[in-house]
Design a protein around this motif. Structure first.
Motif: not given
Length: 332
Positions: A87, A95, A131-133, A146, A148, A165
Motif C-alpha cells: 500500500t 490509512i 499492510f495487506s488487504p 486490512y 496491518g 476497509q
C-alpha cells in the motif's frame, strides 16, 4: 430369376446385415455414451447450481452492527482471499491517519496501553511495517479488511490491527513488546517488567498470576464506545489479563474479548470484537506474512518468564503437558 433380380436380392441382404450390425453397435455403445454424457452434463449443472444458489451477503449495505453480528454468528472465520499489494505510495497516509484516529479512541477507552509520550514529536508514534488487504470469509459473507503492523518509533514494540476497509472500526488490535510488558506488570502490581521477571524466577509471582481476575481495571475500560454499543457487561474469562464482554446493541447482543498474545517482540494483550477467532486469523496470517502473533496462556507466559519453556513451541505443547510442566516446577 434374371440377373437383375439376383443382384437386387443380394443388395437387400447386404443392407439388412449392415442395418443389423449398426443396431447391435448402437445397442452396445449408445447407452454407455449417453449415460456418460448425461453424467457430465448433470455434474456440470449441479456445480453451476450450487454456486448460483449461494446467496452471498451484500456486506456493502450492512452497517457496523450488521457486520459484527455476521462475525459473531459465523461458525468459523478465516482469510478467503489475500492480495499481495503493497500500500505504500497508494493510500499509505490515508490509512495511517485512519488507524491513528481509531487506535487513539481505544487508548482513551482504556482498551490498550498507550505508548510512552515523546515530547519531541507530535507525529504518529507508530510507523507502518506492513499492510495487506484481505477478504475475511464469515459464513456467506466476505468482509474486506486490512491486516496491518506498526512499529513503535525508537522502541521494541509492535501494534497489530485488523481494520475494516469501509467502516470506522478496528475488529482487532494488539500491542506487544517492552512497554506492553511493563503495562502487564503494572496490572499485576509490579513496578515494571524487570521486577515481574525476577519475581517469576523466585516463584513468588505465581499467586498474583492466579489472583488478578477482577484486578485488571475492567471498570476503567469502555468497550462500548468504540463500536457503538449502548452498554457493556464484563464476565470472567478464567485467565489473568483476560476478559469476556457482553455488548448491548439495539438489535442483538454482541461480544468483545481481551486475550494474552505473544509476538516476536514479546508478550502483550489483544482486544477483539465479534469473535475471538480473530486470534486464529492472526496466527494464520503470521505464517503467511512472516511474523509471529498468537494467543498465549497465562501458564505459558509464566513458565517462559521463568526461562523454563519456549513460547515459540507453545502450539506443539498441549494444555495437559503445560500443566504437568507447571507441577514439575512446584507451581501451585
Amino acid at each position: 430369376m434374371t440377373e437383375r433380380h439376383r443382384w437386387k436380392t443380394v443388395l437387400q441382404y447386404v443392407f439388412g446385415m449392415l442395418a443389423l450390425a449398426v443396431c447391435t453397435a448402437l445397442a452396445i455403445f449408445i447407452p454407455g455414451l449417453y449415460a456418460t454424457w448425461q453424467d457430465e452434463n448433470l455434474i456440470h449443472k449441479v456445480t453451476l447450481e450450487n454456486r448460483e444458489n449461494i446467496e452471498f451477503i451484500d456486506v456493502h449495505s450492512l452497517d457496523l452492527e450488521g457486520r459484527l453480528k455476521i462475525l459473531q454468528e459465523a461458525e468459523s472465520i478465516g482469510i478467503a482471499e489475500e492480495f499481495n499489494t503493497w500500500t505504500y505510495g497508494v493510500n499509505e497516509h490515508e490509512i495511517e491517519i485512519k488507524v491513528e484516529e481509531l487506535i487513539e479512541s481505544w487508548y482513551e477507552a482504556g482498551l490498550l496501553p498507550e505508548p510512552p509520550k515523546k515530547e519531541t514529536s507530535v507525529e504518529l508514534p507508530y510507523y507502518m511495517m506492513s499492510f495487506s488487504p484481505v477478504n475475511i470469509e464469515a459464513g456467506h459473507a466476505r468482509l474486506p479488511v486490512y491486516i496491518g503492523r506498526f512499529g513503535l518509533q525508537g522502541s521494541e514494540d509492535v501494534l497489530t490491527v485488523v481494520i475494516d476497509q469501509e467502516k470506522e472500526i478496528l475488529y482487532y488490535a494488539s500491542v506487544s513488546g517492552n512497554y506492553a510488558m511493563n503495562y502487564m506488570a503494572n496490572e499485576l502490581g509490579y513496578e515494571n517488567a524487570d521486577v515481574l521477571k525476577k519475581e517469576c524466577l523466585t516463584g513468588d509471582a505465581w499467586e498474583r498470576f492466579l489472583g488478578t481476575q477482577g484486578q485488571t481495571g475492567t471498570e476503567e475500560k469502555d468497550y462500548a464506545s468504540v463500536c457503538g454499543a449502548a452498554g457493556a457487561k464484563y464476565s470472567e474469562a478464567g485467565e489473568a489479563f483476560e476478559e469476556n464482554v457482553e455488548l448491548e446493541f439495539e438489535t442483538f447482543q454482541g461480544y468483545a474479548y481481551r486475550r494474552i498474545i505473544y509476538s516476536e517482540y514479546g508478550f502483550g494483550v489483544a482486544v477483539m470484537y465479534g469473535t475471538e477467532q480473530w486470534c486464529d486469523v492472526l496466527q494464520n496470517a503470521s505464517d503467511w506474512y512472516g511474523f509471529q502473533e498468537r494467543r498465549c496462556s497465562v501458564t505459558t507466559m509464566y513458565l517462559t518468564l521463568r526461562e523454563e519453556m519456549d513460547v515459540v513451541v507453545q502450539n506443539e505443547v498441549s494444555e495437559k503437558e503445560i500443566k504437568a510442566e507447571s507441577a514439575n516446577h512446584n507451581i501451585h
